[in-house]
Design a protein around this motif. Structure first.
Motif, mmCIF file in Angstrom:
data_model
loop_
_atom_site.group_PDB
_atom_site.id
_atom_site.type_symbol
_atom_site.label_atom_id
_atom_site.label_comp_id
_atom_site.label_asym_id
_atom_site.label_seq_id
_atom_site.Cartn_x
_atom_site.Cartn_y
_atom_site.Cartn_z
ATOM 1 N N PHE A 127 0.975 -0.885 0.508
ATOM 2 C CA PHE A 127 -0.477 0.140 0.422
ATOM 3 C C PHE A 127 1.102 1.200 -0.481
ATOM 4 O O PHE A 127 0.992 2.165 0.477
ATOM 5 N N SER A 128 1.790 1.740 -1.101
ATOM 6 C CA SER A 128 2.447 2.703 -1.047
ATOM 7 C C SER A 128 2.646 2.607 -2.527
ATOM 8 O O SER A 128 1.915 2.060 -3.429
ATOM 9 N N SER A 129 2.917 4.299 -2.689
ATOM 10 C CA SER A 129 3.514 4.705 -4.439
ATOM 11 C C SER A 129 4.953 3.972 -4.637
ATOM 12 O O SER A 129 5.196 4.322 -5.315
ATOM 13 N N GLU A 130 5.612 3.450 -4.089
ATOM 14 C CA GLU A 130 6.969 2.568 -4.636
ATOM 15 C C GLU A 130 7.428 1.610 -3.950
ATOM 16 O O GLU A 130 6.395 0.937 -3.254
ATOM 17 N N VAL A 131 8.309 1.090 -4.575
ATOM 18 C CA VAL A 131 8.124 -0.773 -4.092
ATOM 19 C C VAL A 131 9.771 -0.275 -4.292
ATOM 20 O O VAL A 131 10.686 0.287 -4.769
ATOM 21 N N LYS A 132 10.393 -1.781 -2.852
ATOM 22 C CA LYS A 132 11.585 -1.606 -2.590
ATOM 23 C C LYS A 132 12.110 -2.117 -2.986
ATOM 24 O O LYS A 132 11.321 -3.313 -2.815
ATOM 25 N N ALA A 133 13.533 -2.123 -3.083
ATOM 26 C CA ALA A 133 14.612 -3.424 -2.971
ATOM 27 C C ALA A 133 15.355 -3.286 -1.562
ATOM 28 O O ALA A 133 16.105 -2.557 -1.700
ATOM 29 N N TRP A 134 14.767 -3.969 -1.463
ATOM 30 C CA TRP A 134 16.427 -4.887 0.301
ATOM 31 C C TRP A 134 17.247 -5.776 -0.090
ATOM 32 O O TRP A 134 16.779 -6.634 -0.856
ATOM 33 N N ASP A 135 18.432 -5.750 0.641
ATOM 34 C CA ASP A 135 19.120 -6.638 0.906
ATOM 35 C C ASP A 135 19.260 -7.040 2.125
ATOM 36 O O ASP A 135 19.233 -6.859 3.445
ATOM 37 N N CYS A 136 19.365 -8.582 2.271
ATOM 38 C CA CYS A 136 18.969 -8.854 3.485
ATOM 39 C C CYS A 136 20.033 -9.505 4.556
ATOM 40 O O CYS A 136 20.142 -9.105 6.076
ATOM 41 N N ARG A 137 21.034 -8.851 3.728
ATOM 42 C CA ARG A 137 22.678 -9.024 4.318
ATOM 43 C C ARG A 137 22.322 -7.483 5.236
ATOM 44 O O ARG A 137 23.274 -7.529 6.480
ATOM 45 N N SER A 138 22.343 -6.304 4.953
ATOM 46 C CA SER A 138 22.629 -5.776 5.202
ATOM 47 C C SER A 138 21.494 -4.761 6.186
ATOM 48 O O SER A 138 21.141 -3.734 6.513
ATOM 49 N N CYS A 139 20.518 -5.653 6.160
ATOM 50 C CA CYS A 139 18.722 -5.407 6.260
ATOM 51 C C CYS A 139 19.088 -3.431 5.189
ATOM 52 O O CYS A 139 18.376 -2.484 6.660
ATOM 53 N N GLN A 140 18.986 -3.257 4.626
ATOM 54 C CA GLN A 140 18.761 -2.204 4.141
ATOM 55 C C GLN A 140 18.469 -1.473 2.566
ATOM 56 O O GLN A 140 18.292 -2.362 1.709
ATOM 57 N N VAL A 141 17.802 -1.172 2.261
ATOM 58 C CA VAL A 141 17.202 -0.455 1.207
ATOM 59 C C VAL A 141 18.594 0.104 0.384
ATOM 60 O O VAL A 141 18.717 0.935 0.150
ATOM 61 N N ILE A 142 18.210 -0.921 -0.869
ATOM 62 C CA ILE A 142 18.995 -0.570 -1.908
ATOM 63 C C ILE A 142 18.679 0.404 -2.996
ATOM 64 O O ILE A 142 19.413 0.823 -3.756
ATOM 65 N N ARG A 143 17.661 0.316 -3.652
ATOM 66 C CA ARG A 143 16.540 1.262 -4.658
ATOM 67 C C ARG A 143 15.802 1.053 -3.982
ATOM 68 O O ARG A 143 14.751 0.389 -3.607
ATOM 69 N N SER A 144 15.010 1.982 -4.557
ATOM 70 C CA SER A 144 13.269 2.417 -4.400
ATOM 71 C C SER A 144 12.792 2.745 -6.411
ATOM 72 O O SER A 144 13.322 3.581 -6.493
ATOM 73 N N TYR A 145 11.732 2.624 -6.053
ATOM 74 C CA TYR A 145 11.252 2.378 -7.731
ATOM 75 C C TYR A 145 9.900 3.158 -7.166
ATOM 76 O O TYR A 145 9.085 2.920 -6.492
ATOM 77 N N LYS A 146 9.826 4.612 -7.763
ATOM 78 C CA LYS A 146 8.736 5.357 -7.144
ATOM 79 C C LYS A 146 7.529 5.218 -8.605
ATOM 80 O O LYS A 146 8.369 5.670 -9.451
ATOM 81 N N ALA A 147 6.721 5.757 -8.224
ATOM 82 C CA ALA A 147 5.294 5.903 -9.186
ATOM 83 C C ALA A 147 3.636 6.560 -8.838
ATOM 84 O O ALA A 147 4.005 6.117 -7.517
ATOM 85 N N GLY A 148 3.332 6.953 -9.582
ATOM 86 C CA GLY A 148 1.756 7.774 -9.196
ATOM 87 C C GLY A 148 0.958 6.842 -8.931
ATOM 88 O O GLY A 148 -0.189 6.657 -9.851
ATOM 89 N N ILE A 149 1.087 6.146 -7.748
ATOM 90 C CA ILE A 149 0.591 4.713 -7.964
ATOM 91 C C ILE A 149 -0.144 4.889 -6.195
ATOM 92 O O ILE A 149 0.180 5.591 -5.824
ATOM 93 N N GLN A 150 -0.708 3.816 -6.270
ATOM 94 C CA GLN A 150 -1.332 4.243 -4.963
ATOM 95 C C GLN A 150 -1.357 2.642 -3.919
ATOM 96 O O GLN A 150 -1.250 2.471 -2.657
ATOM 97 N N GLN A 151 -1.161 1.519 -4.547
ATOM 98 C CA GLN A 151 -0.986 0.437 -4.162
ATOM 99 C C GLN A 151 -0.834 -0.428 -5.402
ATOM 100 O O GLN A 151 -1.278 -0.361 -6.468
ATOM 101 N N THR A 152 0.927 -1.774 -5.022
ATOM 102 C CA THR A 152 1.198 -2.479 -5.561
ATOM 103 C C THR A 152 0.363 -3.557 -5.430
ATOM 104 O O THR A 152 0.433 -4.309 -4.230
ATOM 105 N N LEU A 153 -0.031 -4.257 -6.740
ATOM 106 C CA LEU A 153 -0.998 -5.936 -6.037
ATOM 107 C C LEU A 153 0.532 -6.988 -6.218
ATOM 108 O O LEU A 153 0.407 -7.934 -5.468
ATOM 109 N N ASP A 154 0.910 -6.859 -7.736
ATOM 110 C CA ASP A 154 1.889 -7.981 -7.424
ATOM 111 C C ASP A 154 3.765 -8.065 -8.288
ATOM 112 O O ASP A 154 2.811 -6.802 -8.998
ATOM 113 N N ILE A 155 3.872 -8.564 -8.193
ATOM 114 C CA ILE A 155 5.702 -8.351 -8.965
ATOM 115 C C ILE A 155 5.815 -9.617 -9.178
ATOM 116 O O ILE A 155 6.314 -10.732 -8.482
#
Length: 511
Positions: A321-349
């Motif tokens: 439920f966000s206008s962005e999709v985040k790319a996480w790295d499990c080793r560092s527990c950090q967001v490495i990339r962010s993908y933003k669009a003018g949307i309200q919800q991402t249903l599937d990837i």
């Protein structure tokens, strides 16, 4: 150790003729010395022993010391005895090191050390080398460990090992109790050395799994062939379960680390970890054997979908439920990339072949066309490749990639599945449309068979539809559930095993 000889500090202690005063001569003949066990330098002012400066006195035979030392000085002078006055060391210095130093070294009587460390000859000084009684070290609880002989230590280790072995026999360790990844199913063994054959459509019920207390959103077989008898399920009852859905139908593990409904879950590529996303805004990476939480990745939105990077098993995409999709790295527990669009919800990837690009399905629908319903992204640069892929006014709750061809399908709320090219410009195939089932607003999933010949989907009335991929016709329907069937998955090794789940929390395996 240093010694200090006390002298008078008055101006009248030496007359003009150069002869010493009677008090100084008495002190020299009596040999009364002040020995400083505290290590004060020799030759210093005796009045400053206790931190008090010397001052002139009316009597030439009085030393400016502390009251107790003056008393002992006068008693020794009156009796004419040879006496040594020893001052107690200050509390900030330890006693034992100075005592050992006093007993180990002896200076000649004809010399002493001044404050600068130089030996001065001609003065009769001596060092009291009498050894004091050694003080026993104080044992502080929790800091000093008593000495235990080696033989006793070995005996204690043997006793502990024997007790641990007996306890492990009575109560096996939870890490090895289930043997999830060490056991190989007897049904899967004959197919491990052979190539996957043609997929068969199941006809009868094998197991009915009924331990979930809420709707099941996702089910997935373990991708490792040796452990492919394990089935993963994510439910709205805040739990993730692992089942033996081939041999016994038993629930092996239950993971309750989330505080909200679990919307999506998937296996890692090695089959040892589980990635789950929940409405509590977190994504957890959990060890399958121990149930230990390896990573907790907290977002600012409720998580609805997850997708592992095919080329890097430690990286995954997270949307909700966000206008962005985040790319996480499990080793560092950090967001490495962010993908933003003018949307309200991402249903599937879904990742496209080679993992360089991926497709997101959103709930963005305009008046005349579905603008940004399907968006293609470049994974490295986070740039939009295309957002005009699907032009109809229906949202797409789920996506599925073909295992062998460069195409993918999108489940639509128009009661059909659309086929798209997985290469630029991602055009829709207008000649093929898989229709005949009902979606009616449910997040109904779809999936290709491992050989790519069949396409299966659930429906809002609980019926499973099997389509021929090439002809897009319905091959068979299976009345699997009484309520909406939201997910269907083919077994990766056994060609005749399929699992389904519904909105009531029921999971069925078919043969």
């Amino acid at each position: 150790m240093s010694s200090l000889v006390a002298y008078e500090d008055s101006d009248s202690e030496e007359d003009r003729s150069g002869q010493a005063s009677p008090a100084r001569q008495a002190a020299a003949t009596s040999g009364v010395e002040l020995q400083l066990a505290s290590g004060l330098p020799a030759g210093g002012d005796a009045g400053s022993v206790r931190g008090k400066p010397s001052s002139a006195s009316g009597s030439s035979s009085t030393l400016h010391l502390a009251p107790d030392l003056q008393y002992r000085w006068r008693e020794g002078e009156r009796r004419g005895s040879r006496e040594t006055l020893t001052l107690n060391p200050p509390k900030r210095f330890p006693t034992d090191p100075w005592t050992r130093q006093a007993s180990s070294y002896a200076y000649p009587e004809s010399s002493r050390e001044t404050e600068q460390g130089h030996a001065v000859k001609g003065e009769n000084t001596s060092l009291n080398t009498q050894k004091r009684p050694a003080q026993q070290p104080q044992i502080v609880p929790g800091r000093v460990k008593p000495y235990v002989p080696k033989r006793m230590r070995l005996r204690q280790l043997d006793i502990c090992d024997a007790e641990h072995a007996s306890d492990s026999e009575l109560q096996p360790d939870s890490q090895h109790n289930s043997g999830l990844l060490s056991q190989v199913s007897q049904s899967v063994k004959p197919y491990l050395d052979s190539k996957y054959s043609c997929t068969e459509i199941p006809q009868r019920l094998l197991f009915k799994l009924l331990e979930h207390q809420g709707p099941v959103n996702q089910i997935q077989w373990c991708p490792v062939p040796q452990s492919s008898h394990l089935l993963l399920s994510a439910s709205m009852d805040r739990t993730v379960k692992v089942w033996d859905a081939v041999d016994s139908g038993r629930c092996w593990k239950t993971y309750s680390s989330h505080s909200g409904a679990v919307r999506d879950a998937c296996w890692s590529s090695c089959g040892r970890n589980i990635l789950s996303g929940s409405f509590d805004t977190t994504a957890h990476l959990t060890d399958v054997e121990t149930g230990q939480r390896l990573a907790e990745l907290r977002n600012e939105f409720r998580v609805c979908c997850l997708a592992l990077q095919p080329r890097d098993p430690h990286v995954f995409l997270c949307g909700g439920f966000s206008s962005e999709v985040k790319a996480w790295d499990c080793r560092s527990c950090q967001v490495i990339r962010s993908y933003k669009a003018g949307i309200q919800q991402t249903l599937d990837i879904v990742f496209l072949p080679e993992g360089k690009e991926f497709i997101t399905s959103t709930d963005s629908v305009s008046r005349d066309s579905a603008d940004r319903t399907l968006i293609a992204w470049d994974f490295q640069t986070t740039a939009k490749v295309s957002n005009q892929i699907y032009q109809e006014r229906y949202t797409c709750p789920s996506l599925a990639l073909h295992p062998k061809e460069s195409v993918f399908v999108a489940q639509t709320n128009g009661n059909y599945m659309a086929l798209f090219s997985a290469q630029r410009p991602y055009r829709i195939n207008k000649k093929k449309r898989y229709e005949g089932h009902k979606v009616e607003g449910y997040a109904v999933g779809c999936e290709f068979s491992p050989d790519g010949s069949l396409l299966a989907t659930g429906s809002s009335n609980g019926v499973v539809h099997f389509y021929n991929y090439l002809t897009s016709r319905v091959v068979r329907t299976l009345p699997a559930h009484q309520q909406a069937c939201v997910c269907v998955t083919f077994h990766p090794v056994l060609p005749a095993i399929t699992a389904t789940c519904d909105w009531s929390g029921e999971i069925n395996t078919w043969h």
